[in-house]
Design a protein around this motif. Structure first.
Motif, PDB file in Angstrom:
ATOM      1  N   TRP A  15       0.903  -1.158   0.000  1.00 15.16           N
ATOM      2  CA  TRP A  15       0.000   0.000   0.000  1.00 15.16           C
ATOM      3  C   TRP A  15       0.938   1.203   0.000  1.00 15.16           C
ATOM      4  O   TRP A  15       1.560   1.513   1.008  1.00 15.16           O
ATOM      5  CB  TRP A  15      -0.898  -0.051   1.241  1.00 15.16           C
ATOM      6  N   HIS A  16       1.083   1.848  -1.158  1.00 15.60           N
ATOM      7  CA  HIS A  16       2.100   2.901  -1.306  1.00 15.60           C
ATOM      8  C   HIS A  16       1.645   4.203  -0.661  1.00 15.60           C
ATOM      9  O   HIS A  16       0.460   4.524  -0.670  1.00 15.60           O
ATOM     10  CB  HIS A  16       2.420   3.106  -2.789  1.00 15.60           C
ATOM     11  N   GLN A  20      -3.095   7.239  -4.718  1.00 18.62           N
ATOM     12  CA  GLN A  20      -4.384   6.609  -5.013  1.00 18.62           C
ATOM     13  C   GLN A  20      -4.047   5.270  -5.673  1.00 18.62           C
ATOM     14  O   GLN A  20      -3.689   5.204  -6.845  1.00 18.62           O
ATOM     15  CB  GLN A  20      -5.227   7.500  -5.938  1.00 18.62           C
ATOM     16  N   MET A  21      -4.165   4.185  -4.900  1.00 17.94           N
ATOM     17  CA  MET A  21      -3.749   2.877  -5.400  1.00 17.94           C
ATOM     18  C   MET A  21      -4.521   2.468  -6.651  1.00 17.94           C
ATOM     19  O   MET A  21      -4.017   1.722  -7.488  1.00 17.94           O
ATOM     20  CB  MET A  21      -3.869   1.816  -4.299  1.00 17.94           C
ATOM     21  N   HIS A  25      -3.693   0.157  -9.997  1.00 15.30           N
ATOM     22  CA  HIS A  25      -4.501  -0.984 -10.456  1.00 15.30           C
ATOM     23  C   HIS A  25      -5.009  -0.739 -11.870  1.00 15.30           C
ATOM     24  O   HIS A  25      -5.242  -1.673 -12.625  1.00 15.30           O
ATOM     25  CB  HIS A  25      -5.655  -1.248  -9.475  1.00 15.30           C
TER      26      HIS A  25
END
Ligand SMILES: *Cc1c(COP(=O)(O)O)cnc(C)c1O
Length: 448
Positions: A15-16, A20-21, A25
């Protein structure tokens, strides 16, 4: 799954930060770094990327700098970690001695933590508690600058005024008084940076006149509001702030977490205003960018406010890794490099090279400002440069510049629509030329 499919493995478990992951994705690039080499990162497949942001402003002398790396290795096989309550060790003591000697006069005590936000928490708590111990428990209010940034933990975020980070958590925040920033970008037409600083200081004076007796501390980022878009101000503001704090018994906290260790052209930014704060927060570059470490420097007066037979009057704050020996050893080696390599003088030459390379952006129709303070240079993009009319944030122009530059081997990570250079001090002329060329084409890609 192929064991070397780093992207898939990364997206399955990491989870960076500040990300905004969903972007990843959806396919946004995720660079897998294998090693570092001077101002360069070497990614998968040997791809070289110039680190123009010093990996979030931490790195000073280049990645994997061998002198700091071996100091760390030596310390790790000698003493890796020890409780710092009731125990001490050479790296913590020697580093504190060196910091006190190098810091603006009057700061004589060093309290260690392990990241910048924690240092801000320490400074705020220390200020409040020192007043309380001195019989003044009503000073329970902090003053911070508009557009300032002091970290992401609840207390540090509480004195941060960047809506993107703060807004969501507003119900959890303490309520400091925010005062106008001396930010020179906000000058009225015909106004100088020095005037702007005076005007902002007048607003501070007015607040202190109304509420001075309830205020514990004023916290500022001296000379450059970094996360706020590399906004810069005239040192006159810091001198006025110092006088006002003295007059009203308010502590001045200098958050030099980003600007310390040579970034602004002097070892500490406060030097350029000729002032000493009551509390000074240091982190980021303190270890040359190798290890998490932070320090809060305090005056002897603040320190002595805690001396008493009672436990409650002591500063009972702690972090498990306070004064970690390996981190202190890295910081000591880093400070020695400042002398060995005459870093401050050499940076003057580097900074003027940066200025010449950036001259080409002046007068560009979409450039509202090119500003510089030592080793920090910022280019502010706008829909109408001369009129300073910003692009709608939803257009994410800065993000376009980021993607364009990354494709061409340069890590530029804009703050909104502000592109900036804050490279490791070892950046050479060839790398600077590449940086300028890629920045120029990234600007075209962003404004198109
Ligand atoms: C980065 C930063 C902090 C927070 O430091 P972390 O180590 O990220 O918690 C605080 N203040 C300023 C001015 C910073 O730039």
């Amino acid at each position: 799954m192929e064991r070397t499919d780093w992207r898939t493995r990364d997206l399955a478990v990491l989870w960076h930060p500040c990300t905004q992951m969903q972007d990843h994705h959806d396919g946004a690039p995720l660079v897998h770094v294998e090693r570092g080499e001077g101002a360069w990162l070497v990614a998968e497949g040997g791809r070289r990327i110039l680190d123009a942001v010093s990996s979030w402003w931490t790195n000073l002398f280049g990645h994997a700098e061998p002198r700091i790396a071996s100091a760390i290795a030596r310390q790790a096989i000698t003493l890796e970690q020890v409780i710092l309550a009731g125990f001490g060790h050479a790296p913590a003591i020697e580093l504190a001695e060196r910091l006190v000697a190098a810091a603006p006069p009057g700061l004589s005590r060093v309290f260690y933590a392990d990241n910048g936000s924690s240092a801000v928490e320490v400074a705020l708590k220390m200020s409040f508690h020192a007043h309380r111990n001195r019989g003044d428990p009503h000073r329970d209010r902090f003053v911070a600058l508009e557009n300032g940034y002091h970290g992401e933990t609840l207390g540090a975020l509480g004195v941060t005024d960047i809506p993107l980070y703060r807004r969501t958590y507003a119900p959890l925040m303490m309520s400091p008084r925010f005062v106008p920033s001396p930010d020179a970008f906000l000058c009225e037409p015909g106004e100088t940076a020095a005037h702007r600083a005076e005007r902002a200081a007048d607003a501070l004076a007015a607040l202190f006149a109304r509420e001075g007796e309830q205020i514990s501390a004023l916290i500022v980022e001296p000379l450059v509001q970094c996360a706020g878009g590399m906004r810069m101000h005239h040192p006159g503001y810091l001198r006025r702030a110092r006088q006002l704090c003295d007059r009203h018994g308010v502590h001045l906290v200098a958050d030099e977490i980003a600007v310390g260790f040579g970034r602004t052209g002097s070892l500490f930014a406060c030097e350029q205003a000729g002032i000493s704060p009551d509390l000074m927060c240091l982190s980021k570059g303190i270890t040359g960018g190798f290890m998490p470490l932070s320090a809060v420097l305090a005056t002897q007066g603040i320190y002595e406010a805690f001396l008493d037979a009672s436990r409650e009057r002591a500063f009972l704050h702690s972090h498990s890794y306070s004064g970690n020996p390996i981190a202190c050893a890295a910081a000591l080696r880093s400070l020695a490099i400042f002398e060995e390599d005459d870093v401050i003088a050499r940076n003057r030459v580097r900074a003027s090279a940066m200025a010449s390379h950036a001259a080409r952006f002046l007068g560009h129709p979409n450039v509202a400002d090119v500003r510089q303070c030592g080793m920090i240079l910022a280019i502010e993009l706008a829909a109408d440069g001369p009129g300073r009319r910003p692009f709608p944030p939803a257009e994410r122009r800065g993000q376009r510049a980021y993607l364009h530059a990354l494709d061409r081997g340069v890590l530029l990570r804009p703050l909104g629509d502000v592109l900036y250079w804050m490279p490791p001090y070892c950046i050479d002329d060839a790398a600077l030329e590449l940086l300028a060329d890629v920045t120029a084409s990234a600007i075209e890609a962003a404004v198109r």
